[in-house]
Enzyme design. Structure first.
Site, PDB file in Angstrom:
ATOM      1  N   THR A   1       5.793 -15.388 -57.287  1.00 21.24           N
ATOM      2  CA  THR A   1       6.457 -15.923 -58.629  1.00 21.24           C
ATOM      3  C   THR A   1       5.178 -16.219 -59.494  1.00 21.24           C
ATOM      4  O   THR A   1       5.304 -15.980 -60.871  1.00 21.24           O
ATOM      5  CB  THR A   1       7.229 -17.124 -58.237  1.00 21.24           C
TER       6      THR A   1
ATOM      7  N   ASN B   1       1.127 -18.272 -55.297  1.00 21.40           N
ATOM      8  CA  ASN B   1       1.503 -19.383 -55.729  1.00 21.40           C
ATOM      9  C   ASN B   1       0.686 -20.810 -55.040  1.00 21.40           C
ATOM     10  O   ASN B   1       0.526 -21.709 -56.044  1.00 21.40           O
ATOM     11  CB  ASN B   1       2.914 -19.556 -54.905  1.00 21.40           C
TER      12      ASN B   1
ATOM     13  N   HIS C   1      16.002 -15.811 -50.981  1.00 21.34           N
ATOM     14  CA  HIS C   1      15.214 -16.128 -49.701  1.00 21.34           C
ATOM     15  C   HIS C   1      15.975 -16.559 -48.447  1.00 21.34           C
ATOM     16  O   HIS C   1      15.838 -16.293 -47.384  1.00 21.34           O
ATOM     17  CB  HIS C   1      14.252 -17.340 -49.977  1.00 21.34           C
TER      18      HIS C   1
ATOM     19  N   ASP D   1      10.029 -11.357 -61.978  1.00 28.00           N
ATOM     20  CA  ASP D   1       8.565 -11.808 -61.578  1.00 28.00           C
ATOM     21  C   ASP D   1       8.167 -11.068 -60.143  1.00 28.00           C
ATOM     22  O   ASP D   1       6.918 -10.868 -59.821  1.00 28.00           O
ATOM     23  CB  ASP D   1       8.279 -13.306 -61.247  1.00 28.00           C
ATOM     24  N   HIS D   2       9.114 -10.327 -59.598  1.00 31.89           N
ATOM     25  CA  HIS D   2       8.945  -9.536 -58.249  1.00 31.89           C
ATOM     26  C   HIS D   2      10.222  -9.029 -57.607  1.00 31.89           C
ATOM     27  O   HIS D   2      11.423  -9.651 -58.313  1.00 31.89           O
ATOM     28  CB  HIS D   2       8.325 -10.231 -57.152  1.00 31.89           C
TER      29      HIS D   2
END
Length: 571
Positions: A102, A123, A333, A376-377
């Site tokens: 992120t 992160n 997640h 962001d991914h």
């Protein structure tokens, strides 16, 4: 002194002189006692630069490109489809570095460069100078704004080494542009907003569902923010989360009941419906909202309030609103790429984006603002699910790797204390111990890299020596190098096999250089944007130069990307 404080002092001065100062009015006025005859000087012609009134940057956390296409038939016409049909869609957009997390993702979108330059290598990362882990935006020198004595507000962008497109807009306009970042996550608000922003706001969960900031930006929250928070805005989202449509229509996902999802505490199975009010006490109270689509709705509520109350896009100086929708990441997640929960989250996000665009139409005017949307991914499918489908996939036990590496180093060099830290797929050497053995640090690096390359679950490994002495131009090595910061990164970097992760066997994650993590949406829409579609390969570092070109301002100071001219009209 922050721009907001400066402008407030100027406003007070003008009021005391019997005058008023508008939000964007230049405070410098001719002095009545000036020796220059101002009547003899002809004012220059005011030829306004062609710029949008407002830029809205939307980052959807953990959004794979195929979420645009997989759920396309279920989206309405006013959200994702509006951006895709009436804007420009780069369908082959990728991250060009690792790690795909992120903080590095958001930093790269807005700086136009990679961690090798902007310094946000994760992160969290191990600080080899302090000998401790640090968080990308923590800052002990600031205090929380919006809630007293709270560590969640002790944040700033001070570790971001490069300027952002938002910073460059502030510099270009002499601080007259209004720049605000908003997200559930602090890093999703702070890194896009940059160093010179008026504000960055993020959610404080737990016993309070509010938006907070830090003293890096302001001395006190604006009145409208205080009123928003005092209205207990998150309470309405502690309700039942059931599917938006009949669950049997969710054909783009796997079965709701499966073995690959992690249920909230006190709920036996990860299946619909979710009674959030009853689950809250065991799951962080208002923090539970983050792991539901309602976290995105909460962000949209606040973004809409910011547009109105901050009068964004209401004059000829461009403003910039950076919005990051983070609940998609929390849901991904916990439940994984193939879950009904992720499909429902995107169907609901589609409606929140439509609501945001509709508000922009009303407040700023369609055609007066520009939107870009990216991520962001991406994310990998749950490896346990992939293994069941007979893919090569699995899990990497980092503790076993460290134990086995220590044993091998002891046998080779007679010293079992050569490793100081292993984290983020990086090995940090204990230089004091290395100096005590009859081998150079380069020899130790190469031994570790060779050991890693032959370890189950690891695909490739690279040494610090290679990263600083070789200019890689393509392939995985170049992606590793773009994510390697010479001061902050470790001494050996290893790359796991495809679909192998360091994570539990339920839910999903990201961070790799595989296409499931690097391939993300890139949509441009609105003022100055062509309608169209391109399959050309583009990089996430191209976003900031493209927006800079649209605004006709300087690129961020470390930008390595290029403007995507196919998307831009000839204004």
């Amino acid at each position: 002194m922050r721009k907001l404080v400066f402008l407030s002092l100027i406003s007070l001065f003008m009021v005391s002189c019997g005058s008023t100062l508008s939000r964007k009015q230049n405070p410098r006025q001719p002095n009545e006692e000036s020796t220059i005859d101002s009547t003899a000087i002809e004012a220059p012609q005011q030829d306004a630069l062609e710029q949008p009134k407002l830029i809205v940057g939307i980052v959807v956390d953990q959004m794979r490109y195929d979420y645009l296409t997989r759920f396309y038939s279920r989206y309405g016409n006013d959200g994702f489809k509006r951006l895709m049909k009436d804007g420009f869609n780069f369908t082959n957009n990728h991250y060009n570095f690792i790690p795909t997390y992120t903080a590095p993702g958001h930093a790269s979108i807005y700086t136009g460069t990679t961690p090798a330059d902007h310094g946000i290598i994760g992160n969290n990362w191990y600080d080899k100078f302090k000998g401790e882990y640090i968080y990308n935006t923590d800052d002990a020198n600031v205090v929380s704004i919006g809630i007293e004595d709270d560590k969640e507000g002790k944040m700033s962008p001070r570790r971001l080494l490069s300027s952002t497109v938002t910073d460059e807009l502030e510099l270009f306009t002499q601080g007259r542009a209004k720049v605000i970042g908003i997200s559930i996550k602090d890093r999703g608000a702070i890194l896009p907003a940059g160093h010179a922003a008026d504000a960055a706001y993020w959610m404080r969960g737990g016993d309070k569902g509010i938006f907070i900031s830090s003293s890096f930006y302001m001395d006190a929250a604006p009145l409208w923010v205080q009123q928003f928070n005092n209205s207990n805005p998150a309470a309405k989202y502690l309700k039942e989360w059931n599917t938006l449509y009949p669950i049997e229509t969710y054909l783009a996902s796997g079965p709701d009941l499966n073995d690959y999802e992690r249920a909230p505490r006190s709920k036996e199975q990860a299946i619909f419906p979710y009674d959030l009010a009853n689950l809250a006490a065991e799951n962080g109270n208002y923090s539970l909202i983050k792991s539901t689509p309602y976290g995105n709705s909460f962000v949209a509520d606040f973004a809409i309030a910011a547009i109105t109350n901050e009068q964004m896009g209401q004059d000829n100086t461009p403003d910039f609103l950076a919005v990051s929708f983070s609940s998609t990441d929390y849901v991904g997640h916990q439940y994984g790429v193939n879950s009904v929960e992720i499909e429902d989250t995107y169907l609901r996000l589609d409606k929140d984006i439509a609501r945001l665009l509709n508000h922009l139409d009303q407040e700023v005017g369609d055609g007066n603002y520009t939107v870009f949307l990216t991520a962001d991914h991406g994310a990998v499918n749950v490896p346990a699910y992939l293994k069941e489908k007979k893919f090569n996939a699995g899990y990497f036990n980092e503790r076993d790797f460290v134990r086995d590496l220590d044993t091998a180093l002891t046998e080779k060099f007679g010293n079992g204390k050569l490793i100081r830290n292993v984290s983020n797929d990086q090995v940090f050497l204990n230089m004091q111990s290395v100096e005590s053995i009859d081998a150079s640090s380069q020899e130790v690096e190469e031994f570790i890299a060779s050991f890693a390359r032959n370890y189950p679950g690891i695909d490739k490994a690279y040494t610090r020596t290679a990263m600083v002495s070789t200019g890689f131009t393509g392939g995985m090595a170049a992606m590793v190098q773009r994510g390697f910061h010479q001061q902050r990164s470790g001494d050996v970097i290893f790359v796991l096999d495809p679909a192998v992760i360091v994570y539990g066997d339920k839910g999903s994650t990201h961070g790799s250089l595989q296409s499931y993590d690097t391939h993300v949406p890139l949509l441009f829409y609105g003022y100055g944007i062509q309608k169209g579609r391109s399959t050309d390969r583009t990089s996430i570092t191209d976003v900031a130069p493209t927006i800079s070109s649209l605004l006709q301002i300087s690129f961020p100071n470390s930008a390595t990307g290029k403007p995507l001219t196919k998307a831009l009209k000839q204004l």
